[in-house]
Motif scaffolding. Structure first.
Motif, PDB file in Angstrom:
ATOM      1  N   GLY A  22       0.808  -1.216   0.000  1.00  0.00           N
ATOM      2  CA  GLY A  22       0.000   0.000   0.000  1.00  0.00           C
ATOM      3  C   GLY A  22       0.837   1.259   0.000  1.00  0.00           C
ATOM      4  O   GLY A  22       0.430   2.275   0.567  1.00  0.00           O
ATOM      5  N   LEU A  30      -4.895   2.216  -6.190  1.00  0.00           N
ATOM      6  CA  LEU A  30      -6.125   1.935  -5.459  1.00  0.00           C
ATOM      7  C   LEU A  30      -7.094   3.108  -5.554  1.00  0.00           C
ATOM      8  O   LEU A  30      -8.291   2.927  -5.806  1.00  0.00           O
ATOM      9  CB  LEU A  30      -5.806   1.624  -4.001  1.00  0.00           C
ATOM     10  CG  LEU A  30      -7.009   1.429  -3.070  1.00  0.00           C
ATOM     11  CD1 LEU A  30      -7.877   0.265  -3.551  1.00  0.00           C
ATOM     12  CD2 LEU A  30      -6.544   1.207  -1.636  1.00  0.00           C
ATOM     13  N   VAL A  45      -6.156  -5.359   0.915  1.00  0.00           N
ATOM     14  CA  VAL A  45      -4.815  -4.784   0.854  1.00  0.00           C
ATOM     15  C   VAL A  45      -3.921  -5.468   1.880  1.00  0.00           C
ATOM     16  O   VAL A  45      -4.280  -5.551   3.067  1.00  0.00           O
ATOM     17  CB  VAL A  45      -4.843  -3.264   1.120  1.00  0.00           C
ATOM     18  CG1 VAL A  45      -3.432  -2.693   1.065  1.00  0.00           C
ATOM     19  CG2 VAL A  45      -5.741  -2.563   0.104  1.00  0.00           C
ATOM     20  N   GLU A  47      -0.702  -4.917   3.777  1.00  0.00           N
ATOM     21  CA  GLU A  47       0.193  -3.811   4.120  1.00  0.00           C
ATOM     22  C   GLU A  47       0.739  -4.020   5.535  1.00  0.00           C
ATOM     23  O   GLU A  47      -0.011  -3.943   6.510  1.00  0.00           O
ATOM     24  CB  GLU A  47      -0.556  -2.477   4.023  1.00  0.00           C
ATOM     25  CG  GLU A  47       0.223  -1.266   4.495  1.00  0.00           C
ATOM     26  CD  GLU A  47       1.611  -1.178   3.899  1.00  0.00           C
ATOM     27  OE1 GLU A  47       2.591  -1.180   4.681  1.00  0.00           O
ATOM     28  OE2 GLU A  47       1.729  -1.145   2.656  1.00  0.00           O
ATOM     29  N   THR A  64      -8.042  -4.775   5.066  1.00  0.00           N
ATOM     30  CA  THR A  64      -6.593  -4.767   5.192  1.00  0.00           C
ATOM     31  C   THR A  64      -6.119  -5.897   6.106  1.00  0.00           C
ATOM     32  O   THR A  64      -6.792  -6.245   7.076  1.00  0.00           O
ATOM     33  CB  THR A  64      -6.070  -3.432   5.756  1.00  0.00           C
ATOM     34  OG1 THR A  64      -6.612  -3.224   7.061  1.00  0.00           O
ATOM     35  CG2 THR A  64      -6.449  -2.256   4.850  1.00  0.00           C
TER      36      THR A  64
END
Length: 283
Positions: A22, A30, A45, A47, A64
């Motif tokens: 990210g 994104l 995501v 990250e 995430t």
């Protein structure tokens, strides 16, 4: 968002998309996808930075996780975008091999990492697109050159094109051999332009201008010339000729810049050296 970028659509638009990384480029992509109408609920995501992951979840409403191992085995992503730094790819890529199937395409934007590299990491059956974007993608004005392996189907290629077009223009090559020269020209190109601005400003100071004014003149001149070039139908050579009066001040400057050992020769050497280094990094 790139001007006139296509709306992101896909036969598998309800299936998950995994974004690995990210950072600046991943974040810019994104933002472009979501701006084009992608459902944030389908985006996962990966990250490792807890602060960045939390910010992306808050800003974009995406899912995430801190590590790819945290993704469910039955996630069945349609696309996995590999947006980590090249030096991190050895550790990152193998963990996504468990998702290899004909319905999943891997899109890499890591410089120097070849299709063969990913086939070795993920398996020869993996559908892989190697792409080389550049940093103006952050403002929707990037350009990306992409190449797909034989496992990538027409719909997957079209969807990858849509993903990349969300942050700028896209060109495709049938063979990845030119990607090293692409890396040298457009990948590194923004740095060459920024250096040009520095040199112009320094030259303005040497000619007697205040440093702040010289930098302002250089920045606005280069950015304005770039926008003029983007909008114009004429080739760059014609635009150059249009601002060069015979016997005028610009003509005198161009005599220096176009000398045998000046800009044309230097740029050719610079691109050649960057291309050579890209080939070295690709192994």
């Amino acid at each position: 968002m790139a001007a006139d970028a296509p709306v992101i659509v896909s036969d598998g638009e309800s299936r998950p998309l995994v974004l690995v990384g990210g950072g600046k480029m991943g974040g810019a992509m994104l933002a472009g996808w979501l701006d084009q109408g992608m459902d944030p609920a389908r985006v996962h995501v990966v990250e490792p930075s807890a602060d960045r992951a939390a910010q992306m979840a808050a800003d974009f409403g995406v899912n995430t996780v801190s590590d790819g191992a945290d993704l469910a085995d039955d996630l069945a992503p349609a696309t996995i975008v590999l947006a980590v730094k090249p030096q991190q790819m050895d550790a990152a890529a193998p963990g996504y091999g468990r998702f290899v199937n004909p319905g999943c395409v891997y899109l890499s934007i890591a410089a120097g990492k070849t299709i063969g590299y990913f086939e070795a990491m993920l398996g020869e059956q993996a559908a892989i697109v190697r792409a080389m974007p550049n940093t103006p993608a952050a403002v929707g004005r990037g350009i990306t050159v992409a190449c797909a392996n034989a496992n990538v189907g027409p719909q997957q290629r079209r969807f990858c094109d849509h993903l990349l077009a969300a942050v700028g223009e896209v060109a495709w090559v049938d063979d990845e051999a030119p990607i090293d020269a692409v890396t040298a020209l457009s990948g590194g190109g923004p740095a060459y332009v920024f250096l040009l601005v520095e040199c112009m400003a320094d030259a303005g100071v040497a000619a007697g201008l205040d440093a702040d004014l010289a930098m302002r003149l250089a920045r606005v001149t280069v950015s304005g010339a770039g926008e003029l070039l983007r909008q114009a139908e004429e080739p760059a050579a014609v635009l150059r000729e249009n601002v060069t009066s015979p016997g005028g001040t610009t003509a005198e400057a161009l005599k220096v810049l176009r000398a045998a050992d000046a800009w044309p020769a230097l740029m050719t050497r610079a691109i050649a050296e960057a291309t050579r280094r890209s080939r070295e990094l690709a192994g």
